[in-house]
Scaffold this motif. Sequence first.
Motif, PDB file in Angstrom:
ATOM      1  N   THR A  43      19.628  15.892 104.558  1.00 25.59           N
ATOM      2  CA  THR A  43      21.136  15.499 104.802  1.00 25.59           C
ATOM      3  C   THR A  43      21.001  14.190 103.968  1.00 25.59           C
ATOM      4  OG1 THR A  43      20.646  14.741 107.074  1.00 25.59           O
ATOM      5  CG2 THR A  43      21.706  17.279 106.711  1.00 25.59           C
ATOM      6  N   ARG A  44      22.311  13.645 103.804  1.00 19.49           N
ATOM      7  CA  ARG A  44      22.571  12.511 103.076  1.00 19.49           C
ATOM      8  C   ARG A  44      22.105  11.437 103.916  1.00 19.49           C
ATOM      9  NH1 ARG A  44      24.213  12.615  98.272  1.00 19.49           N
ATOM     10  NH2 ARG A  44      24.896  14.544  98.409  1.00 19.49           N
ATOM     11  N   THR A  45      22.417  11.566 105.292  1.00 24.47           N
ATOM     12  CA  THR A  45      21.982  10.613 106.188  1.00 24.47           C
ATOM     13  C   THR A  45      20.590  10.201 106.621  1.00 24.47           C
ATOM     14  OG1 THR A  45      22.461  12.146 107.980  1.00 24.47           O
ATOM     15  CG2 THR A  45      24.436  10.526 107.283  1.00 24.47           C
ATOM     16  N   SER A  46      19.669  11.148 106.095  1.00 22.93           N
ATOM     17  CA  SER A  46      18.075  10.897 106.464  1.00 22.93           C
ATOM     18  C   SER A  46      17.778   9.649 105.267  1.00 22.93           C
ATOM     19  CB  SER A  46      17.460  12.108 105.737  1.00 22.93           C
ATOM     20  OG  SER A  46      16.032  11.902 105.626  1.00 22.93           O
ATOM     21  N   THR A  65      14.068   1.412 106.946  1.00 26.23           N
ATOM     22  CA  THR A  65      15.162   1.221 105.742  1.00 26.23           C
ATOM     23  C   THR A  65      16.001  -0.006 106.161  1.00 26.23           C
ATOM     24  OG1 THR A  65      16.794   2.196 107.342  1.00 26.23           O
ATOM     25  CG2 THR A  65      15.416   3.814 105.638  1.00 26.23           C
ATOM     26  N   GLN A 103      19.231  -0.466 106.464  1.00 27.13           N
ATOM     27  CA  GLN A 103      20.070   0.134 107.617  1.00 27.13           C
ATOM     28  C   GLN A 103      19.603  -0.143 108.930  1.00 27.13           C
ATOM     29  OE1 GLN A 103      21.415   4.116 107.822  1.00 27.13           O
ATOM     30  NE2 GLN A 103      23.355   3.491 108.539  1.00 27.13           N
ATOM     31  N   GLU A 104      18.083   0.266 109.087  1.00 30.98           N
ATOM     32  CA  GLU A 104      17.759   0.166 110.361  1.00 30.98           C
ATOM     33  C   GLU A 104      17.432  -1.236 110.742  1.00 30.98           C
ATOM     34  OE1 GLU A 104      13.535   1.089 112.731  1.00 30.98           O
ATOM     35  OE2 GLU A 104      13.801   1.831 110.767  1.00 30.98           O
ATOM     36  N   ASP A 118      25.463  17.054 102.186  1.00 29.29           N
ATOM     37  CA  ASP A 118      26.443  16.485 103.072  1.00 29.29           C
ATOM     38  C   ASP A 118      26.591  17.345 104.322  1.00 29.29           C
ATOM     39  OD1 ASP A 118      27.391  14.300 101.190  1.00 29.29           O
ATOM     40  OD2 ASP A 118      28.526  15.860 100.543  1.00 29.29           O
ATOM     41  N   SER A 119      26.501  16.372 105.419  1.00 29.24           N
ATOM     42  CA  SER A 119      26.648  16.857 106.821  1.00 29.24           C
ATOM     43  C   SER A 119      27.416  16.327 107.728  1.00 29.24           C
ATOM     44  CB  SER A 119      25.150  17.393 107.241  1.00 29.24           C
ATOM     45  OG  SER A 119      25.157  18.077 108.717  1.00 29.24           O
ATOM     46  N   ALA A 120      27.969  16.953 108.742  1.00 28.74           N
ATOM     47  CA  ALA A 120      28.777  16.113 109.792  1.00 28.74           C
ATOM     48  C   ALA A 120      28.429  16.802 111.145  1.00 28.74           C
ATOM     49  CB  ALA A 120      29.868  15.967 109.488  1.00 28.74           C
ATOM     50  N   ILE A 166      20.986  14.941 111.333  1.00 27.17           N
ATOM     51  CA  ILE A 166      22.137  14.101 110.847  1.00 27.17           C
ATOM     52  C   ILE A 166      21.893  12.584 110.998  1.00 27.17           C
ATOM     53  CG2 ILE A 166      23.874  15.601 110.842  1.00 27.17           C
ATOM     54  CD1 ILE A 166      24.827  14.429 113.554  1.00 27.17           C
ATOM     55  N   LYS A 167      20.549  12.249 111.604  1.00 24.55           N
ATOM     56  CA  LYS A 167      20.145  11.128 111.999  1.00 24.55           C
ATOM     57  C   LYS A 167      18.692  11.056 112.015  1.00 24.55           C
ATOM     58  CE  LYS A 167      20.459   7.152 115.353  1.00 24.55           C
ATOM     59  NZ  LYS A 167      21.123   6.759 116.488  1.00 24.55           N
TER      60      LYS A 167
END
Length: 398
Positions: free
Chosen positions: A308-311, A159, A161-162, A327-329, A287-288
């Motif tokens: 999760t949204r961060t996937s 990605t 981001q990565e 969403d997740s935290a 979450i990651k």
Amino acid sequence: MKALHIVTLHTPTHDFGGPTRVALNLCRGLRARGDQAALVALGDGFPADRRLPRTVDGVPARLFQARHLLPRFEVSGITSAALLAAAPRMLRSADVVHVHLMRDLVTLPVALLASALGRPLVLQTHGMIDPTEKRVARAVDVLGLRRVLRKADAVLHLTEQERQLTEAVVAPEPMGPAYRLVNGVAPQPARGTRRVPGRPPTVLYCARVQEGKRPQDFVGAMPTVLEKYPEARFVLAGPDTGALADEMLARARSLGVGHALEYVGALDHPGVLARLRESEVYVLPSIKDAFSVSVLEALSVGLPVVVTRTSGLAPDVAAAGAGRVVDSAPDDPENGPRVGRAVLELLDAAAGAAASRAAWQLARESFTLDAVVGTLREVYGQVRERAGAHARPAPTPR
């Protein structure tokens, strides 16, 4: 073309998960195109009275017995003097050295050696290399990681981001040329979307059982789902690398839903596909997770997913309608109920069937192994072309 894939660890139960699975998939895909591709890794967990296997899932492999040099660092603390001694000869025989890089005592030394020997070097970080405040990791960065990222002929990212996070490790100096390469899986026949009469709906988690994958949120979803579908069953599958399986079973009992949860342990690849086909929803609340192979495999058979949204796959799942994104935290008590409500949406017959069709189509159109291997071979071609242009000319005979 001969490509050598270096990964840290292979075990009979696939404890290291994604990077090894990706390396094996790429090797198989390259071999199907007529290239020579082989795996080099540490082997652990095999019977002491038998030789380590010479093939893994049909891929030629050189496995070296893992030595737990720094046990407290787990995978990052294992190595093999025999592997490092054999590395120069293996690297010189390869047209491309493809290292699945992490901060460890296997992939990093081999990458540094490949660079020193002038071998065409491709690095794939799987979302595992980013800026850190940990003192040991920062020391590793100074001692070698930054150097190898700068010297690499190609650095693959899943990605944007990565890519940015990996570049931040070497900043302000430039990183080697960056290329996007997604994970891919072999196409699969679509599973049936009609539930077998009399069989309760099954919700599946199939990944390493460890804190980062958030199996506790999978268990936390159970009361919400069971309130509407009391006959539903939840299956927790995967190697217990975080020693959390018993804790998850105990957590389910404390919530009053222990009767509905089964832990089946690690599965081989045919076993994974069989479980995916037998389920109604796949859940990975990590979450990651840069680009989960297990989520791709669920999509490949047409199994709707909850991520999760961060996937890294969340945007693709949402855009295609191939499941639900939540969403997740960390430590948020609402994580589990949110996952549960997403599962309930997908257990609706019409919504589940639509998501199933979208999942199968998404995997076919965007994440087939053949397309990924085609992109990888193009990267290899560019790397080899540049390496040839920079090679010193042979001395003129006198």
